[in-house]
Design a protein around this motif. Sequence first.
Motif, PDB file in Angstrom:
ATOM      1  N   ALA A  65       7.560  -1.197  25.078  1.00 27.83           N
ATOM      2  CA  ALA A  65       7.340  -2.018  24.151  1.00 27.83           C
ATOM      3  C   ALA A  65       6.004  -1.680  23.259  1.00 27.83           C
ATOM      4  O   ALA A  65       5.061  -1.579  23.945  1.00 27.83           O
ATOM      5  CB  ALA A  65       7.238  -3.657  24.566  1.00 27.83           C
TER       6      ALA A  65
ATOM      7  N   THR B 102       8.914  -5.145  20.522  1.00 24.68           N
ATOM      8  CA  THR B 102       9.921  -4.215  20.429  1.00 24.68           C
ATOM      9  C   THR B 102       9.840  -3.085  20.881  1.00 24.68           C
ATOM     10  O   THR B 102       8.670  -2.402  21.124  1.00 24.68           O
ATOM     11  CB  THR B 102      10.175  -4.377  18.882  1.00 24.68           C
TER      12      THR B 102
ATOM     13  N   GLY C 228      14.725  -5.289  20.570  1.00 25.31           N
ATOM     14  CA  GLY C 228      13.732  -6.169  21.293  1.00 25.31           C
ATOM     15  C   GLY C 228      13.615  -5.744  22.856  1.00 25.31           C
ATOM     16  O   GLY C 228      14.535  -5.126  23.374  1.00 25.31           O
TER      17      GLY C 228
ATOM     18  N   ARG D 116      21.367  -1.709  18.861  1.00 23.98           N
ATOM     19  CA  ARG D 116      20.770  -2.682  19.646  1.00 23.98           C
ATOM     20  C   ARG D 116      21.985  -3.435  20.344  1.00 23.98           C
ATOM     21  O   ARG D 116      22.781  -3.811  19.176  1.00 23.98           O
ATOM     22  CB  ARG D 116      19.744  -3.617  19.320  1.00 23.98           C
TER      23      ARG D 116
END
Length: 146
Positions: A20, A25, A66, A93
């Motif tokens: 991240a 994210t 995410g 995603r």
Amino acid sequence: MPTLLDSYIENRHRVQPNHANTVGTAHGGDVMKWLDEVSAMSAMRFAGETCVTARMDPIEFHRPIGVGDIAVIESYVYDTGNTSVRVRLTADRENPRTGERERTTTSHAVFVAVDENMKPTKVPDLMVETERGENLRAAALESREP
């Protein structure tokens, strides 16, 4: 002779906190690495040779992935030259609980096949034998940068 679908690879990475950025994210550099690695696998599977990255077209980040989501990386060879292959790459995603997917990233790359002396070597011609293969090739050609 290899087909487009022979080169098709789909790989998944669970986005962990160590992937991240400061907003929680997937870091763009990690996504770029995953795209390069999976597209190299497609190129090598198609060419039957070691392939090295010659060019990455602009990578378009449409939306984030995410922490906790799955990054689904897809790639396939859609065009060839004498010693090179063009690969379409995308990332989606995916919600790990529902399987719902959304496109996040798109690009194209060129790889060159090399022999054991790192000299460029010929690649086979591309065969597209199925409707799915034709649809994937058309999508890649349509989305290619001018």
